[in-house]
Every structure is written in C-alpha cells, then in structure tokens.
Design a protein around this motif. Structure first.
Motif, mmCIF file in Angstrom:
data_model
loop_
_atom_site.group_PDB
_atom_site.id
_atom_site.type_symbol
_atom_site.label_atom_id
_atom_site.label_comp_id
_atom_site.label_asym_id
_atom_site.label_seq_id
_atom_site.Cartn_x
_atom_site.Cartn_y
_atom_site.Cartn_z
ATOM 1 N N VAL A 131 17.309 44.373 32.896
ATOM 2 C CA VAL A 131 17.209 44.514 31.447
ATOM 3 C C VAL A 131 15.923 43.872 30.940
ATOM 4 O O VAL A 131 15.587 42.745 31.329
ATOM 5 N N LEU A 132 15.221 44.585 30.065
ATOM 6 C CA LEU A 132 14.017 44.051 29.440
ATOM 7 C C LEU A 132 14.383 43.179 28.256
ATOM 8 O O LEU A 132 15.149 43.590 27.382
ATOM 9 N N LEU A 133 13.825 41.971 28.203
ATOM 10 C CA LEU A 133 14.038 41.044 27.095
ATOM 11 C C LEU A 133 12.731 40.771 26.362
ATOM 12 O O LEU A 133 11.650 40.772 26.967
ATOM 13 N N GLY A 153 13.275 50.364 20.661
ATOM 14 C CA GLY A 153 12.592 50.881 21.840
ATOM 15 C C GLY A 153 13.402 50.794 23.115
ATOM 16 O O GLY A 153 12.925 51.191 24.180
ATOM 17 N N GLY A 154 14.627 50.262 23.022
ATOM 18 C CA GLY A 154 15.506 50.219 24.198
ATOM 19 C C GLY A 154 15.567 48.884 24.889
ATOM 20 O O GLY A 154 16.268 48.741 25.900
ATOM 21 N N GLY A 155 14.853 47.879 24.379
ATOM 22 C CA GLY A 155 14.908 46.546 24.963
ATOM 23 C C GLY A 155 16.039 45.727 24.355
ATOM 24 O O GLY A 155 16.781 46.203 23.494
ATOM 25 N N ALA A 156 16.179 44.509 24.825
ATOM 26 C CA ALA A 156 17.218 43.598 24.330
ATOM 27 C C ALA A 156 16.562 42.327 23.809
ATOM 28 O O ALA A 156 15.459 41.960 24.238
ATOM 29 N N GLU A 240 16.413 35.395 35.173
ATOM 30 C CA GLU A 240 15.387 36.060 34.363
ATOM 31 C C GLU A 240 14.019 35.737 34.953
ATOM 32 O O GLU A 240 13.742 34.590 35.290
ATOM 33 N N ALA A 241 13.177 36.758 35.082
ATOM 34 C CA ALA A 241 11.808 36.557 35.532
ATOM 35 C C ALA A 241 10.876 36.676 34.334
ATOM 36 O O ALA A 241 11.089 37.520 33.444
ATOM 37 N N SER A 242 9.853 35.846 34.309
ATOM 38 C CA SER A 242 8.943 35.848 33.169
ATOM 39 C C SER A 242 7.560 35.383 33.612
ATOM 40 O O SER A 242 7.423 34.702 34.624
ATOM 41 N N GLY A 243 6.559 35.778 32.819
ATOM 42 C CA GLY A 243 5.208 35.276 33.062
ATOM 43 C C GLY A 243 4.253 36.336 33.577
ATOM 44 O O GLY A 243 4.342 36.737 34.735
ATOM 45 N N GLY A 244 3.353 36.800 32.721
ATOM 46 C CA GLY A 244 2.302 37.717 33.134
ATOM 47 C C GLY A 244 2.777 39.087 33.555
ATOM 48 O O GLY A 244 2.096 39.783 34.325
ATOM 49 N N PHE A 260 17.102 40.057 34.561
ATOM 50 C CA PHE A 260 16.331 40.264 33.344
ATOM 51 C C PHE A 260 14.849 40.035 33.637
ATOM 52 O O PHE A 260 14.493 39.227 34.489
ATOM 53 N N VAL A 261 14.010 40.732 32.884
ATOM 54 C CA VAL A 261 12.575 40.438 32.860
ATOM 55 C C VAL A 261 12.179 40.303 31.391
ATOM 56 O O VAL A 261 12.455 41.191 30.580
ATOM 57 N N SER A 262 11.563 39.185 31.036
ATOM 58 C CA SER A 262 11.126 38.990 29.651
ATOM 59 C C SER A 262 9.614 39.205 29.555
ATOM 60 O O SER A 262 8.855 38.800 30.438
#
Length: 282
Positions: A131-133, A153-156, A240-244, A260-262
């Motif tokens: 899921v996109l955050l 746009g379909g994100g959360a 959740e993965a994040s960063g760049g 999740f990916v933010s």
C-alpha cells in the motif's frame, strides 16, 4: 470522497485564498471592463491526462465570490480524464467568476497534480499487495486537501496530525537513549495509539519488537536490507519502507515483502495538472 475532507473547512479555505489574490481592492480589471450585472457561462476543462481532485474545493471558491453560482459537475474526484474533457460548467456573475478563476484553478490544478502522481505510484504497486502511504511533508495550511488528493489518486493516508499516532523517529530514539527505551516509554504511556518506530539498521529491529512496537518504519534501507528485515520480522508486525522512493524503485521495494511504502514527493513535489477555464458562447 468528500467524507475525507472532514479536517478541511472549504468555505474558510475559499475566503483565505481569495483574500490573498483579491487584496483590498478586488479584481480591478474585471471591474473596469465588465458590466456589474453581466453573466458568464464557462467550462472548466482538462488540458492534461490526469486524475481529478479538488472539484468541490474549486466550487467553494467560485461560490464565495458568487453565492448564487450554478455549477454543473460533469466529473467526480478520482476520475481519470483526457485532454479536452470538461470537468464542470459554471454560470454566474461575470465579474465574480473571473475574479475567482485563478484561485479556483490553482486549487484544482494542484490537487489534481497530487492525485495524478499518486496514481502513477499506485500503478507501480499493482499486484504486490503493498500500500502506498503519504507523509506529513505537505504545504502548510493545505494538508487536509493534499491528503484528500492522495486518496483520490488511490493512495492511503498516514498520520493526518501529530495526535493521530505515535511515530518514534531517530531524534526521539537519540533523546531516549535507544530504540528499546523509546518504545517502552511510548507503550507505558498507554495512549491507546499504535506505536510505530523508525529503524535505520537491522540491529534495531530486535529491540524494537522486544519492547512491543506495533509497526516498523525501515528508513533508507537498501533492497537487500529490506529483504532481511522482512525475514527477521516474520509477519509479527507491519513494515513500512521509506526514504528516497521513486517511480523507478518503488516496485522493487514493494517486492521485498514490506506492507507499506511511504512517499513524501507525492505531496511535496507533484507538478500541477494543466486545467483551464473556457468561455462558453450561449
């Protein structure tokens, strides 16, 4: 979709952005060139391939200038549009509509730009179950609307505000003296909120889980590290993965098995969509 605007007062928002554009003297150009009682019918038209967001906010701006405005909505937020598609038709006082035009279009262009970029990231995740955050990297004063656009746009949405959840980041960890102590302090506070903790290294995962973390944010980890993180966690808590994260890398990141990916750039760096107001000859 309008339910997601619970944090936003559209009438107050319209007043504030029009005050910025009108100044103390109002739309001088329209006042000196157009009769006070003149009427105008115009169509708001997409000039891009885009995902629409912000139609009700744009109507609120027009209506603040002309409370008797008639707006025929031809689309809804979340719709995918092609160049030339009409979004809505408005009819009202000509001076009022032209005075509101730029502010209304700015809102619609900005929010549709966010929704469009978000949809591109979501498409990259298709079939992964990830899921996109969004993040709190938003334009000051526009957070509720920008996060609404992400959903269009379909994100959360992640946290709307700092009181929505506990996210222990690196500076909290440093101040507390370590991941485990920070998490234990948060759990002991018994706020009823989920406790998420940012981990920068694989070595921090064990202490975070032992202390009772409800969710992990793996910050700026490589794909190889994320694979190991997923293996260590073994489904005990969401990751959740994040960063760049970019459009080029998000699918590979998602395929590591994270939940999740933010992505901060969907609200922070989305280009505005091209939308215009065209005079309609009646």
């Amino acid at each position: 979709m309008r339910d997601e605007l619970e944090y936003a007062d559209l009438a107050e928002f319209a007043v504030n952005i029009l005050r910025e554009d009108l100044g103390s003297g109002g739309d001088v150009t329209s006042r000196v060139t157009i009769e006070e009682t003149a009427r105008l019918t115009a169509a708001v038209v997409s000039r891009d391939r885009l995902v629409l967001a912000g139609i009700h906010a744009a109507v609120a701006v027009f209506r603040e200038m002309d409370p008797e405005l008639k707006a025929d909505l031809l689309c809804k937020d979340g719709d995918r549009l092609e160049p030339g598609d009409a979004i809505m038709r408005v009819h009202g006082n000509a001076r009022a509509l032209l005075g509101a035009e730029r502010s209304a279009l700015n809102v619609l262009q900005h929010l549709s730009g966010i929704a469009t970029l978000t949809s591109q990231y979501v498409e990259k995740l298709e079939g992964t179950g990830c899921v996109l955050l969004d993040t709190r990297k938003t334009t000051p004063g526009l957070r509720a609307l920008e996060k609404y656009a992400v959903r269009a746009g379909g994100g959360a949405n992640h946290r709307m505000r700092l009181d929505d959840g506990i996210l222990i980041k690196d500076n909290h960890v440093a101040q507390c003296g370590g991941v485990e102590m920070a998490v234990r302090a948060a759990k002991a506070a018994a706020t009823g909120l989920e406790v998420q903790v940012e981990v920068d290294t694989l070595e921090q995962i064990g202490p975070a889980l032992d202390a009772g973390a409800d969710r992990l944010l793996c910050d700026n980890m490589s794909v190889a590290e994320l694979v190991q993180a997923v293996r260590i966690v073994a489904g005990r808590v969401p990751i959740e993965a994040s960063g760049g994260v970019t459009l080029e890398t998000i699918r590979t990141i998602a395929e590591t098995g994270v939940d999740f990916v933010s992505v901060g750039r969907i609200t922070q760096s989305a280009p505005a969509a091209d939308i215009g107001l065209d005079y309609v000859f009646c």
